[in-house]
Design an enzyme around this catalytic site. Structure first.
Site, mmCIF file in Angstrom:
data_model
loop_
_atom_site.group_PDB
_atom_site.id
_atom_site.type_symbol
_atom_site.label_atom_id
_atom_site.label_comp_id
_atom_site.label_asym_id
_atom_site.label_seq_id
_atom_site.Cartn_x
_atom_site.Cartn_y
_atom_site.Cartn_z
ATOM 1 N N ASP A 76 0.847 -1.192 0.000
ATOM 2 C CA ASP A 76 0.000 0.000 0.000
ATOM 3 C C ASP A 76 0.885 1.245 0.000
ATOM 4 O OD1 ASP A 76 -2.964 0.929 0.512
ATOM 5 O OD2 ASP A 76 -1.709 2.163 1.805
ATOM 6 N N GLU A 78 -4.946 2.457 -4.007
ATOM 7 C CA GLU A 78 -3.482 2.479 -4.100
ATOM 8 C C GLU A 78 -2.863 1.228 -3.473
ATOM 9 O OE1 GLU A 78 -4.579 4.896 -0.382
ATOM 10 O OE2 GLU A 78 -5.386 4.511 -2.374
#
Length: 332
Positions: A206, A249
């Site tokens: 992440d 993301e």
């Protein structure tokens, strides 16, 4: 007897081409069918891979030495011609259409094709197959042209099916696999790992503080960064690893036949590469970091794919809590 043999051969080729949806395997099959049937050693395939334009990009070549970024423009003479007449082109036709066209002259001078086979789907050209001279120094016969014409029909259908499947399984922005494909493949790999007693690891990653990037510079800059991150992932994992955009993301990478030590090395290499990269998505270059969690499939403890995902996620959140920009391994 020759016609019966050719027909049987075409049926086998059609079955072979229709049996795979994997783009790379399909292209390789088409290349070697052309090489084996025509007795040649030069083949180049250009395909419509960019959904935002009609340009054809070099996808695969054997025997030629084109640069990887070789491209046939949408408005080139050959593309305009094939939109109205989609027949196989011989060397004289190719020379007339390509040699004086600035967009294709360089490609023509390298390829000097004897035959160009168009791959057509509905009203668009999905690809072109360029074939070189025969190794036995003979011209392509009328029988060869008929065979290649039939091959182009089968290949066009197979390429279109594979392309549609690719569109359904790849995230359009990043080119990584989509979430549902990742889930399906992970379930398959867990079954294979259990059956074969092979290692299987998972990376969950992440981007750190990515919301701040979006809030400060806008989502367009964020999208550019996500594309750049996807390229970095592609270049820093192995060809058989399965990388997906898990959501937003967050990224996931399935590492088949891979133990936790190797998985940690791959994750750390990826983390370092992102940390060292300058991202040009804003007025000033940006630096980014990523947090990564790694887990290994344990058949004694992990009964479902969700168990393996949960372990990698736990390690990922631990990496965040420890200060970000680090790799954490989940210990069973």
């Amino acid at each position: 007897e020759k016609q019966i043999f050719d027909l049987q051969n075409l049926i086998e080729i059609a079955m072979s081409l229709s049996s795979t949806l994997d783009f790379d395997n399909l292209m390789e099959s088409i290349v070697y069918i052309c090489i084996g049937q025509m007795i040649i050693d030069e083949v180049a395939i250009f395909l419509h891979v960019n959904l935002d334009s009609e340009e054809l990009d070099l996808y695969m070549q054997k025997g030629y030495n084109l640069t990887e970024n070789a491209r046939i423009p949408e408005k080139s003479n050959i593309m305009k011609h094939l939109k109205s007449s989609c027949d196989i082109l011989k060397s004289s036709d190719a020379e007339e259409l390509m040699k004086t066209d600035p967009g294709t002259a360089g490609i023509f001078n390298i390829l000097k094709p004897e035959i160009i086979i168009p791959l057509k789907s509905k009203n668009s050209i999905n690809g072109l197959i360029f074939l070189g001279n025969k190794l036995i120094n003979s011209a392509y016969s009328n029988e060869d042209i008929r065979f290649l014409d039939q091959l182009s029909r089968f290949a066009s259908i197979a390429v279109e099916n594979s392309r549609l499947y690719r569109m359904a399984t790849l995230d359009r922005m990043t080119g990584l696999y989509v979430h549902h494909y990742f889930q399906e493949r992970l379930a398959e790999e867990i079954k294979r790992s259990s059956r074969n007693h092979s290692s299987l690891s998972l990376i969950m990653a992440d981007l750190d503080n990515f919301k701040l990037i979006n809030d400060t510079y806008g989502r367009q800059s964020g999208d550019i960064i996500l594309k750049d991150i996807a390229k970095i992932i592609h270049h820093n994992i192995r060809s058989f690893d399965i990388a997906a955009r898990y959501g937003g993301e967050e990224f996931a990478i399935i590492l088949t036949d891979t133990g936790i030590t190797t998985a940690h090395h791959i994750a750390e290499r990826l983390r370092k590469k992102i940390e060292e990269t300058l991202f040009h998505a804003a007025p000033d270059p940006l630096k980014l970091t990523i947090s990564i969690g790694v887990s290994q499939f344990n058949p004694d403890l992990d009964k479902r794919k969700d168990d393996l995902i949960r372990k990698a996620d736990t390690a990922l959140y631990k990496a965040k809590n420890l200060g970000k920009n680090r790799v954490v391994i989940h210990e069973d």
